[in-house]
Design a protein around this motif. Structure first.
Motif, short mmCIF file in Angstrom:
data_model
loop_
_atom_site.label_atom_id
_atom_site.label_comp_id
_atom_site.label_asym_id
_atom_site.label_seq_id
_atom_site.Cartn_x
_atom_site.Cartn_y
_atom_site.Cartn_z
N GLU A 247 0.81 -1.21 0.00
CA GLU A 247 0.00 0.00 0.00
C GLU A 247 0.85 1.27 0.00
O GLU A 247 0.30 2.36 0.04
CB GLU A 247 -0.93 0.00 1.22
CG GLU A 247 -1.89 -1.19 1.21
CD GLU A 247 -2.72 -1.28 2.47
OE1 GLU A 247 -2.38 -0.57 3.45
OE2 GLU A 247 -3.71 -2.02 2.48
N ASP A 248 2.16 1.12 -0.04
CA ASP A 248 3.04 2.28 0.02
C ASP A 248 4.18 2.17 -1.00
O ASP A 248 5.32 2.54 -0.71
CB ASP A 248 3.61 2.46 1.43
CG ASP A 248 4.35 1.22 1.92
OD1 ASP A 248 4.33 0.19 1.22
OD2 ASP A 248 4.96 1.28 3.00
N ASP A 249 3.87 1.69 -2.18
CA ASP A 249 4.87 1.53 -3.23
C ASP A 249 5.20 2.89 -3.83
O ASP A 249 4.33 3.52 -4.47
CB ASP A 249 4.32 0.58 -4.31
CG ASP A 249 5.34 0.26 -5.38
OD1 ASP A 249 6.37 0.96 -5.48
OD2 ASP A 249 5.11 -0.71 -6.13
N PRO A 250 6.42 3.38 -3.67
CA PRO A 250 6.75 4.72 -4.17
C PRO A 250 6.77 4.81 -5.69
O PRO A 250 6.80 5.91 -6.25
CB PRO A 250 8.14 4.97 -3.58
CG PRO A 250 8.73 3.60 -3.38
CD PRO A 250 7.57 2.74 -2.99
N ASN A 251 6.78 3.66 -6.36
CA ASN A 251 6.85 3.67 -7.83
C ASN A 251 5.47 3.80 -8.50
O ASN A 251 5.40 4.03 -9.71
CB ASN A 251 7.52 2.39 -8.33
CG ASN A 251 8.96 2.28 -7.89
OD1 ASN A 251 9.71 3.26 -7.97
ND2 ASN A 251 9.35 1.12 -7.39
N ILE A 252 4.40 3.64 -7.72
CA ILE A 252 3.07 3.68 -8.32
C ILE A 252 2.75 5.04 -8.93
O ILE A 252 2.27 5.13 -10.06
CB ILE A 252 2.00 3.27 -7.30
CG1 ILE A 252 2.11 1.79 -6.95
CG2 ILE A 252 0.59 3.57 -7.83
CD1 ILE A 252 1.86 0.85 -8.11
N GLN A 253 2.99 6.09 -8.18
CA GLN A 253 2.64 7.42 -8.68
C GLN A 253 3.35 7.76 -10.00
O GLN A 253 2.68 8.16 -10.96
CB GLN A 253 2.93 8.49 -7.63
CG GLN A 253 2.54 9.90 -8.10
CD GLN A 253 2.67 10.93 -6.99
OE1 GLN A 253 2.87 10.60 -5.84
NE2 GLN A 253 2.55 12.20 -7.36
N PRO A 254 4.67 7.58 -10.11
CA PRO A 254 5.30 7.88 -11.40
C PRO A 254 4.84 6.95 -12.53
O PRO A 254 4.75 7.39 -13.68
CB PRO A 254 6.80 7.71 -11.12
CG PRO A 254 6.90 6.96 -9.84
CD PRO A 254 5.67 7.30 -9.07
N GLU A 255 4.52 5.70 -12.20
CA GLU A 255 4.02 4.79 -13.23
C GLU A 255 2.66 5.26 -13.74
O GLU A 255 2.39 5.23 -14.96
CB GLU A 255 3.91 3.36 -12.67
CG GLU A 255 5.23 2.64 -12.53
CD GLU A 255 5.89 2.33 -13.87
OE1 GLU A 255 5.21 1.83 -14.78
OE2 GLU A 255 7.08 2.63 -14.02
#
Length: 309
Positions: A247-255
């Motif tokens: 629930e806290d993957d830092p790569n999701i937003q840029p993807e």
């Protein structure tokens, strides 16, 4: 007094494997180390683990209670009615005893790595409830239960992979794509790069196909450029992403940002999965739709299909 792990297992009823998972993944307790690097536990550690186990058997996920103080755990358990462990859990497979019988049977099949038994239960549910009923009343709660059991350490990675492969094969079986007619509405379904849990995406792809879409399922963990490339090549009207864990993957937003940049504005992006709410701001920022449940997903697909371009 300090206790070795074998004593903790005896006193708490938590297996050594589950205990290690709770420590590593959720920092449920932080044991001390001896000079020989062996873990030892205090009386307060054991009490805390006993409370955590009871909370999970009462239906709370370990991820939701692991950070609670001991006092709050005691209060939570008291508020839950102090229901006995025997009434709330089936200790033979880790599934909650208040789960539907078919869910318990499916979990037992997963624990036994029994594909035939699992397929039998899924076929039975399809006959009794139809495809939508299968997804809503069996696959969706089963996926949730499997995720909770995996997260708590009751299931191993091998079990999760087995369940995923078996359910994927059942839902995406070409013979099941009985919508039949050629559709000019294409949807591309995948999970973003780094998201390895694919059952949510499998459910989305199969439901879209059942609703008459040309559903292209790409699988888990694809970079935005690959997903966009397939969508553009096939003139997709929608892209569906499933986000399950973490629930806290830092790569999701840029993807998500990359995907929106690569797709035409008229290609809709739908984001589903149990962790989607954790990325609500990023989803809203790219003008995508966060899917609440299967019914909402069906509604959004119908709206897209009805909108002529």
């Amino acid at each position: 007094m300090d206790y070795p792990i074998q004593a903790v297992v005896r006193r708490t009823g938590i297996s050594a494997h589950v205990l290690r998972v709770w420590e590593k993944r959720y920092q449920a307790v932080v044991p001390q180390r001896t000079e020989t690097k062996r873990r030892v536990y205090s009386e307060s550690d054991i009490r805390r683990l006993q409370l955590l186990r009871e909370a999970t058997l009462l239906g709370h996920s370990i991820s939701s209670v692991a950070k609670l103080t001991t006092d709050k755990l005691e209060s939570l358990i008291a508020q839950s009615g102090q229901i006995s462990v025997q009434k709330k859990a089936d200790t033979s497979n880790g599934a909650r005893a208040n789960a539907a019988p078919i869910i318990q049977a499916c979990i037992a099949a997963v624990k036994a790595f029994d594909t035939e038994a699992l397929n039998t239960q899924l076929h039975r549910a399809t006959v009794e409830s139809g495809f939508n009923g299968l997804l809503r009343h069996v696959i969706a709660p089963l996926t949730q239960e499997l995720g909770d059991l995996w997260g708590a350490g009751y299931l191993k990675i091998a079990h999760e992979h087995f369940a995923t492969a078996a359910i994927r094969a059942f839902l995406l079986n070409p013979a099941r794509q009985y919508a039949g007619t050629t559709s000019n509405s294409t949807v591309v379904v995948a999970t973003p790069q780094g998201q390895l849990h694919e059952l949510g995406a499998v459910m989305a792809a199969s439901l879209a196909a059942e609703q008459g879409w040309h559903s292209i399922y790409l699988g888990p963990s694809l970079p935005a450029a690959e997903i966009a490339g397939v969508a553009l090549q096939n003139r997709a009207r929608a892209v569906v992403l499933s986000i399950i864990y973490p629930e806290d993957d830092p790569n999701i937003q840029p993807e998500l940002q990359d995907l929106r940049h690569l797709l035409p504005a008229n290609v809709n992006i739908l984001v589903c999965g149990r962790a989607a709410d954790s990325y609500a701001a990023a989803i809203e920022a790219i003008n995508a739709v966060a899917i609440r449940d299967l019914a909402h997903f069906q509604t959004e697909l119908a709206k897209i299909k009805a909108h002529r371009i």
